[in-house]
Design an enzyme around this catalytic site. Structure first.
Site, PDB file in Angstrom:
ATOM      1  N   LEU A 142      59.529  27.655  22.449  1.00  0.00           N
ATOM      2  CA  LEU A 142      60.539  27.656  21.398  1.00  0.00           C
ATOM      3  C   LEU A 142      61.421  26.417  21.532  1.00  0.00           C
ATOM      4  O   LEU A 142      61.623  25.900  22.632  1.00  0.00           O
ATOM      5  CB  LEU A 142      61.402  28.926  21.482  1.00  0.00           C
ATOM      6  CG  LEU A 142      60.637  30.257  21.418  1.00  0.00           C
ATOM      7  CD1 LEU A 142      61.573  31.427  21.690  1.00  0.00           C
ATOM      8  CD2 LEU A 142      59.949  30.420  20.061  1.00  0.00           C
TER       9      LEU A 142
ATOM     10  N   GLU B 166      53.884  23.066  27.699  1.00  0.00           N
ATOM     11  CA  GLU B 166      54.738  22.904  26.524  1.00  0.00           C
ATOM     12  C   GLU B 166      55.860  23.924  26.606  1.00  0.00           C
ATOM     13  O   GLU B 166      55.766  24.904  27.336  1.00  0.00           O
ATOM     14  CB  GLU B 166      53.958  23.175  25.224  1.00  0.00           C
ATOM     15  CG  GLU B 166      52.777  22.284  24.980  1.00  0.00           C
ATOM     16  CD  GLU B 166      52.006  22.691  23.721  1.00  0.00           C
ATOM     17  OE1 GLU B 166      52.355  23.741  23.113  1.00  0.00           O
ATOM     18  OE2 GLU B 166      51.068  21.978  23.353  1.00  0.00           O
TER      19      GLU B 166
END
Length: 533
Positions: free
Chosen positions: A411, A408
């Protein structure tokens, strides 16, 4: 050629908004969500990921599950032809980076903490953290006769029974099991809600007796998921973890050993502490014993909960997964202080992530890592951060153990530099036109779905990113079909797991740049400029 190229295809998922289901467990954004899913489908994404909040579904009372809102969301995902990754979110939403809503763990569970606050992790100052139950109560029948692990297993069983339609249809393909704060397998060592500020080393979760007034959480208020505190004139310590440590120390022949009291406070730097400084406590026999115990407890916690998840979803066409936190600060100093306080016993000569990966092999589970978009050059020098090296270490650890590894972004980013860093990490040595690349991510999840992502140039750049992740082949739902989940292998002795820690091997080679770059819309040439590795 297309068949060979398909082996380079990396699936792309998008995380749904935290508040797609409201704090009162209602789905009130049907039209908005349907329109957003349509845009994602048009962009070619493979699926979406969603938090399935324990605090919402079982919020009314023990085993009083209400799945109705999530069924409505899942119906829309199914109609859109997208796959679904479901997170069993046994943690609080609120108090971490990006948390825009407050969803505490169930009130009836917090009520147990009003009389037994030791169900929560405790820091050295005696402050309770109510984000997630301490692993010290995994086997304690404190919750209306159930242990914490039994509550998690019952929740997952109810999910499987109520979401059978979506499991049978192949819509749900991934069950990510939450194992700690923010859904990550770690201790709550750096809580912003208790004053931690980047790049503080954080604090070990421990048991500290205090004769003065200490702070404990106000557990009965429903106004906020953030922590509130009241003064209690009592001895404040996590008796379950302390008892375990003392028993382990006595068994090792050192009943006099206590949990460390020289590791500083949340916002210290390593050199300010006796524990982490050069030749500090972490290198002593006592320090090594504590760090082994601390990290092993976390691994055993993950192992225990995953074993239950495996039993629940046995035979379903789903993959189990866990999430590991990307703690990249203080990575470039020998003590790796921030990783150690979070429970990752990772040093320059010890691989604290391959041990976790080895545990996952028992359950046919995958490892999801974060900070895939980060460049070293974007980090402040004072934090001694090395997100690129950390990503390379963790991904290599997973691949060496034969795992499916996913990533992933940490931010929200919309720029080509971030996307190209992800692409580089997705296929470290680039495209192999003759078949599977030596290594590649099993999938990538973009955090997070928003109107900003789906508008204008942001959407155009994202579409291009998805296309490049798919090796320029377009969307193909047939990629990486999920086999029925097999039963976990026999329990692995901790000694076998720990053999993965040493020797610490060099990561597999990663190219400096991706060979399928996303071009920034401001670029006029053919080359994309990337920050140096």
């Amino acid at each position: 050629m297309a068949g060979n190229m398909l082996a380079n295809y990396v699936q792309v998922y998008v995380m749904l908004p935290l508040d797609v289901v409201s704090v009162d467990n209602k789905f009130e954004k049907g039209d908005e969500t349907r329109a957003q899913l349509k845009k994602l489908t048009e962009a070619g994404v493979d699926g979406v990921m969603i938090d399935v909040w324990w605090g919402l579904v079982e919020g009314k009372g023990p085993k009083a599950y209400d799945w109705s809102a999530y069924k409505q969301v899942f119906d829309l995902v199914h109609e859109a032809g997208l796959k679904l990754q479901a997170i069993m979110s046994f943690h609080q939403c609120g108090g971490n980076v990006g948390d825009i809503v407050n969803i505490p763990i169930p009130q009836w569970v917090r009520d147990v903490g009003a009389t037994d606050p030791d169900i929560f992790y405790t820091n050295r100052g005696g402050t309770r953290n109510i984000e997630y139950l301490t692993l010290g109560v995994d086997d304690q029948p404190l919750f209306h006769g159930r242990t914490a692990v039994q509550m998690y297993a019952d929740y997952m069983t109810s999910f499987r029974e109520n979401m059978k339609k979506f499991l049978d249809a192949g819509t749900i393909v991934d069950i990510e099991v939450g194992l700690g704060p923010a859904g990550e397998m770690r201790y709550p060592s750096y809580p912003q809600s208790q004053g931690w500020v980047f790049p503080g080393v954080g604090e070990f979760i421990q048991s500290i007796r205090s004769k003065h007034k200490t702070m404990a959480p106000q557990l009965n208020g429903k106004s906020s998921g953030h922590q509130m505190y009241i003064q209690l004139n009592r001895q404040c310590y996590d008796k379950y973890l302390e008892a375990d440590f003392k028993a382990a120390a006595a068994k090792a022949g050192h009943p006099e050993w206590e949990l460390p009291d020289d590791a500083g406070e949340y916002n210290d730097t390593p050199e300010k502490t006796q524990f982490f400084k050069d030749n500090g406590t972490y290198l002593t026999e006592k320090g090594k014993f504590f760090l082994s115990w601390y990290s092993n407890k976390l691994i055993k916690h993950g192992d225990k909960v995953l074993d239950e998840a495996n039993k629940v979803f046995l035979g379903c066409r789903v993959q189990l997964a866990i999430k590991i936190s990307g703690i990249h600060w203080w990575y470039r100093v020998p003590n790796h202080a921030a990783e150690l306080t979070a429970g990752y016993y990772n040093l320059d000569d010890r691989d604290g992530y391959r041990t976790i990966a080895r545990m996952l092999t028992r359950h046919h589970a995958s490892m999801n890592f974060t900070c895939a978009e980060m460049r070293d050059s974007e980090q402040s020098e004072e934090a001694k951060s090395a997100p690129e090296e950390l990503v390379q270490q963790v991904l290599s650890a997973g691949w060496r153990e034969g795992l499916h590894v996913a990533c992933e972004n940490a931010l929200g980013r919309f720029d080509a530099t971030a996307y190209n860093t992800i692409l580089r990490n997705a296929r470290p040595k680039g495209i192999n036109k003759n078949g599977p690349p030596e290594h590649k991510l099993f999938g990538f999840t973009y955090l997070r779905l928003s109107n900003e992502l789906l508008e204008g140039q942001n959407y155009a750049t994202f579409q291009t990113f998805v296309e490049k992740m798919h090796a320029n082949l377009g969307h193909d739902p047939s990629v990486d079909p999920v086999a029925p989940l097999e039963r976990s292998k026999p329990e692995m002795p901790i000694e076998m797991i720990l053999k993965a820690a040493q020797p610490k091997l060099e990561p597999f080679p990663f190219d400096k740049n991706t060979d399928l770059p996303v071009k920034d819309h401001t670029d006029v040439g053919d080359e994309v400029l990337l920050a140096p590795v």
